[in-house]
Design an enzyme around this catalytic site. Structure first.
Site, PDB file in Angstrom:
ATOM      1  N   SER A   1      -7.079   1.240   3.191  1.00  0.00           N
ATOM      2  CA  SER A   1      -6.020   1.853   3.668  1.00  0.00           C
ATOM      3  C   SER A   1      -6.354   3.287   4.084  1.00  0.00           C
ATOM      4  CB  SER A   1      -4.927   2.040   2.320  1.00  0.00           C
ATOM      5  OG  SER A   1      -3.775   2.565   2.966  1.00  0.00           O
ATOM      6  N   ASN A   2      -5.617   4.385   3.997  1.00  0.00           N
ATOM      7  CA  ASN A   2      -5.881   5.707   4.060  1.00  0.00           C
ATOM      8  C   ASN A   2      -5.141   6.523   3.125  1.00  0.00           C
ATOM      9  OD1 ASN A   2      -3.603   6.611   5.599  1.00  0.00           O
ATOM     10  ND2 ASN A   2      -4.301   4.958   7.025  1.00  0.00           N
ATOM     11  N   ARG A   3      -5.489   7.928   3.190  1.00  0.00           N
ATOM     12  CA  ARG A   3      -4.974   8.884   2.428  1.00  0.00           C
ATOM     13  C   ARG A   3      -3.641   9.295   2.608  1.00  0.00           C
ATOM     14  NH1 ARG A   3      -8.939  10.205  -1.192  1.00  0.00           N
ATOM     15  NH2 ARG A   3     -11.190  10.135  -0.080  1.00  0.00           N
ATOM     16  N   SER A   4      -2.911   9.095   3.806  1.00  0.00           N
ATOM     17  CA  SER A   4      -1.533   9.305   4.005  1.00  0.00           C
ATOM     18  C   SER A   4      -0.659   9.408   2.933  1.00  0.00           C
ATOM     19  CB  SER A   4      -1.110   8.602   5.289  1.00  0.00           C
ATOM     20  OG  SER A   4       0.241   9.116   5.619  1.00  0.00           O
TER      21      SER A   4
END
Ligand code: CTP
Length: 202
Positions: free
Chosen positions: A22-25
């Protein structure tokens, strides 16, 4: 009385039943835009990846996990609705894992290879399917203006919002942001560092 679609948050691409990429959003910018639009009197649909933010009363929230689910969900909504504006704020994963495992991968392997496959560019497709004004987001670390303007053109957008991942107080996770708005007509507006909810109202 405008009809608005907003996407927010990250997507998750499963590796096995317990792990994902995933990512840090955080979803804060997208939720702030959805809330501001609702408060201005719009009818708002919000497609959200996994976030930790309370629901917004009177906003229709659709929860998704993967990029492909977000894609599917948008296609269903676009068939049923004529939106005036679409804000594509979500940090959509560009790839998914080719051979997702149904069993937990054990820790006994010496090395593991994950093969990643490209996901559809949801925003680029929307310009063909909808007459809405399209607003994309670009999160960059280098050559921000150049990259954002490239995306504005490539994805047939009306506007693009640029923010930097490597600037303190801006980008992912934090409550504040510092953004630049570019229009397809060549306008540029800078919004100095401020709370995301205040920027959303502008
Ligand atoms: N986006 C999308 N579908 C994707 C990837 C991105 O709709 N598969 C949207 C994002 O929601 C955002 C915009 O496109 O509004 C720009 O996202 P970004 O990841 O910066 O664009 P990419 O085209 O993937 O460029 P990069 O190679 O820099 O990741």
């Amino acid at each position: 009385n405008k009809k608005i679609l907003v996407t927010a948050g990250p997507t998750r691409e499963p590796i096995d039943p317990v792990r994902f990429i995933s990512n840090r959003s955080s979803g804060k910018m997208g939720f702030a835009i959805a809330k501001a639009a609702k408060n201005y009197g719009a009818v708002v649909d919000l497609i959200s990846g996994p976030v930790n933010i309370p629901a917004i009363p009177q906003v229709n929230i659709i929860d998704v996990e993967t990029s492909l689910q977000m894609h599917e969900s948008i296609n269903i909504l676009l068939k049923k609705n004529e939106y005036d504006y679409i804000f594509m704020v979500a940090a959509v994963s560009d790839y998914h894992i080719k051979n997702k495992k149904n069993k937990k991968i054990k820790g006994s392997h010496k090395s593991l290879n994950l093969e990643l496959y490209k996901n559809p560019d949801i925003l680029k497709e929307i310009s063909v399917k909808s007459k809405a004004k399209l607003i994309g987001f670009a999160l960059e670390t280098h050559n921000g203006e150049k990259e954002a303007l490239k995306k504005l053109k490539k994805k047939n957008l009306d506007y693009i919002v640029l923010n930097y991942a490597n600037e303190d107080g801006a980008g992912f996770e934090v409550n504040t942001n510092h953004v630049f708005l570019y229009s397809k007509n060549g306008d540029k507006i800078e919004f100095p560092l401020d709370r995301k909810d205040r920027i959303a109202k502008l």
